[in-house]
Design a protein around this motif. Structure first.
Motif, short mmCIF file in Angstrom:
data_model
loop_
_atom_site.label_atom_id
_atom_site.label_comp_id
_atom_site.label_asym_id
_atom_site.label_seq_id
_atom_site.Cartn_x
_atom_site.Cartn_y
_atom_site.Cartn_z
N GLY A 119 0.81 -1.21 0.00
CA GLY A 119 0.00 0.00 0.00
C GLY A 119 0.85 1.27 0.00
N ILE A 120 1.98 1.24 0.72
CA ILE A 120 2.90 2.39 0.71
C ILE A 120 3.36 2.67 -0.72
N GLN A 121 3.74 1.62 -1.42
CA GLN A 121 4.17 1.78 -2.81
C GLN A 121 3.04 2.30 -3.68
N HIS A 122 1.84 1.77 -3.46
CA HIS A 122 0.67 2.17 -4.26
C HIS A 122 0.36 3.65 -4.06
N VAL A 123 0.33 4.08 -2.81
CA VAL A 123 0.02 5.49 -2.51
C VAL A 123 1.12 6.41 -3.06
N ALA A 124 2.38 6.01 -2.90
CA ALA A 124 3.49 6.82 -3.40
C ALA A 124 3.43 7.00 -4.92
N GLN A 125 2.84 6.04 -5.62
CA GLN A 125 2.74 6.12 -7.07
C GLN A 125 1.62 7.07 -7.53
N TRP A 126 0.81 7.55 -6.59
CA TRP A 126 -0.32 8.41 -6.96
C TRP A 126 -0.25 9.82 -6.40
N PHE A 127 0.57 10.05 -5.37
CA PHE A 127 0.60 11.36 -4.71
C PHE A 127 1.95 12.04 -4.89
N GLU A 128 1.93 13.39 -4.84
CA GLU A 128 3.12 14.19 -5.08
C GLU A 128 3.90 14.43 -3.79
N PRO A 129 5.20 14.84 -3.88
CA PRO A 129 6.04 15.01 -2.69
C PRO A 129 5.48 15.95 -1.63
N HIS A 130 4.82 17.03 -2.03
CA HIS A 130 4.33 17.99 -1.03
C HIS A 130 3.14 17.46 -0.22
N GLU A 131 2.50 16.38 -0.69
CA GLU A 131 1.33 15.84 0.00
C GLU A 131 1.55 14.41 0.47
N ILE A 132 2.79 13.92 0.32
CA ILE A 132 3.04 12.51 0.61
C ILE A 132 2.90 12.20 2.09
N GLY A 133 3.23 13.16 2.97
CA GLY A 133 3.15 12.90 4.40
C GLY A 133 1.73 12.60 4.85
#
Length: 441
Positions: A119-133
């Protein structure tokens, strides 16, 4: 177009979160019924510690493999496979009467814990660095709540009938697997998907595994999430044994009553660790926006340096709270122990959220591999913690022992590894090839 993309990435976040929530519920459903299982099979405290520890056995290697598979084959296929296998094994364990077979089946069900890195990989593939947290915090925090929900509600719904619980959990897992396979999309763009796939080779994995900062983040996650899941497995038995007289005084009698009370107190840690994880992601984002770097030694000029400082503060607080939990237990004061557990859960959430607000930024081309290593190998510590807790002469003393012998060195190593002002992800034991050279293998 932007609105459609935003809607789609929210759907992927919901899908990943729902799958992880149910995997977490299955993962620690054994712990929720540990008093019943212990009473049925006449288990002693050492056997109870082994049962608690066994929930973590498959996670270290399993998460590393799952992270690689998410990069190579995509998160939807990988997540659906995990849900299906664990669901089928949970159903099988509902019909088992041999403790040895039940133990083995529940170890396999515990592979549900590998879903986190997918899921971490999945979410990282959809969201940008400024909103990743905040995105990773919402995913992981809501998903982690599955353990608390299990400890709090499963004994109330099913009583001492753990086979019925295992059956229903497994059937719903199969339905979620089908949903993930039908609606899941691997990445926001084909470019992201291909980059992750190309970077999933063995040399790339060795590069990540040998970076000092990756090792430091793995240790940070060991003393936050590793601690969280070990407590999920340990606390029901700890409260039942360590505060037996106090729980009886509250009016809870018999195995069922003791199980409900112990599960309720144990859920405190899981709920706070889960509910505050999105807040931790927000705080990491806030430290980033404001440029706060209050700690000594740790780098101050890196683009993500404030996030390193937020995580450092979190690790210090976790260490202090572990000493507080021992002090509260030795005092024999149940309310004080629960209060410290609340604080510890909050501090754990700071560490877990702070870690994975950094991982996608440090290793953007290989999020699955990095998440698998950091989120996987770190869970090996959770195998050790319950054994230390159970081995202490006093059941309350293990927390302080873990803090002094393990956590203090972990924190010192983190400070040392996070001191680099230029490309900390390039410093490691060996394989000093630049990231783009490794990715181009």
């Amino acid at each position: 177009m932007k609105r459609s993309l935003r809607t789609h990435k929210v759907e992927q976040l919901i899908l990943a979160t729902a799958g992880f929530f149910w995997c977490f519920l299955m993962w620690f459903s054994t712990a929720a019924f540990s008093p019943s299982i212990a009473a049925h099979y006449h288990l002693g405290i050492q056997a109870l510690g082994l049962l608690a520890s066994s929930a973590i056995w498959m996670a270290p290697l399993g998460r590393m493999v799952a992270g690689w598979a998410a990069d190579r084959f995509g998160a939807p296929r990988t997540f659906a496979l995990v849900l299906a296998v664990c669901g089928l094994m949970s159903i099988a364990s509902a019909y088992t009467h041999s403790y040895e077979l039940l133990f083995a089946e529940r170890v396999i069900v515990a592979t549900a814990g590998v879903s986190f890195v997918i899921g971490i990989q999945h979410v990282a593939q959809w969201f940008e660095p400024h909103e990743i947290g905040i995105a990773e915090g919402l995913y992981a925090g809501t998903g982690n709540a599955g353990a608390g929900v299990g400890a709090l509600l499963l004994p109330r719904i099913f009583g001492t009938s753990y086979p019925s619980a295992f059956l229903w959990l497994g059937m719903i897992a199969l339905a979620l697997a089908a949903w993930y396979l039908l609606r899941g999309r691997a990445a926001k763009t084909m470019e992201r998907r291909e980059t992750a796939r190309r970077s999933s080779g063995f040399k790339s994995a060795l590069f990540v595994w040998s970076r000092y900062i990756a090792i430091a983040l793995m240790l940070a996650y060991a003393m936050s999430f590793g601690l969280e899941i070990s407590l999920n497995a340990w606390l029901p038995g700890y409260f039942a044994r360590g505060f037996h007289a106090q729980i009886l005084a509250l009016g809870f009698t018999g195995v069922a009553g003791m199980q409900i009370a112990a599960g309720t107190f144990a859920a405190v840690q899981s709920f706070t660790a889960s509910l505050f994880r999105p807040f931790s992601g927000y705080m990491s984002d806030l430290f980033h926006r404001r440029g706060w770097t209050p700690l000594p030694i740790i780098a101050k000029t890196l683009p993500y340096a404030p996030r390193l400082h937020w995580l450092g503060l979190s690790l210090i607080l976790v260490t202090l709270a572990m000493g507080g939990l021992t002090a509260a237990g030795l005092s024999g004061h149940l309310p004080a122990s629960v209060a410290v557990l609340v604080a510890l859960g909050v501090f754990i959430s700071f560490g877990t959220g702070g870690t994975f607000a950094l991982v996608p930024l440090l290793f953007p081309e290989r999020p699955g591999l990095a998440a698998g290593f950091i989120g996987g190998l770190s869970t090996a510590a959770a195998i050790v913690y319950p054994l230390v807790f159970a081995d202490a002469a006093n059941i309350h003393a293990g927390y302080l022992r873990v803090a002094l012998v393990l956590f203090v060195p972990f924190v010192l190593f983190y400070f040392w590894a996070a001191r680099y002002e230029r490309h900390p992800e390039e410093h490691g034991v060996f394989l000093t090839l630049a990231a783009h050279e490794v990715a181009g293998e």
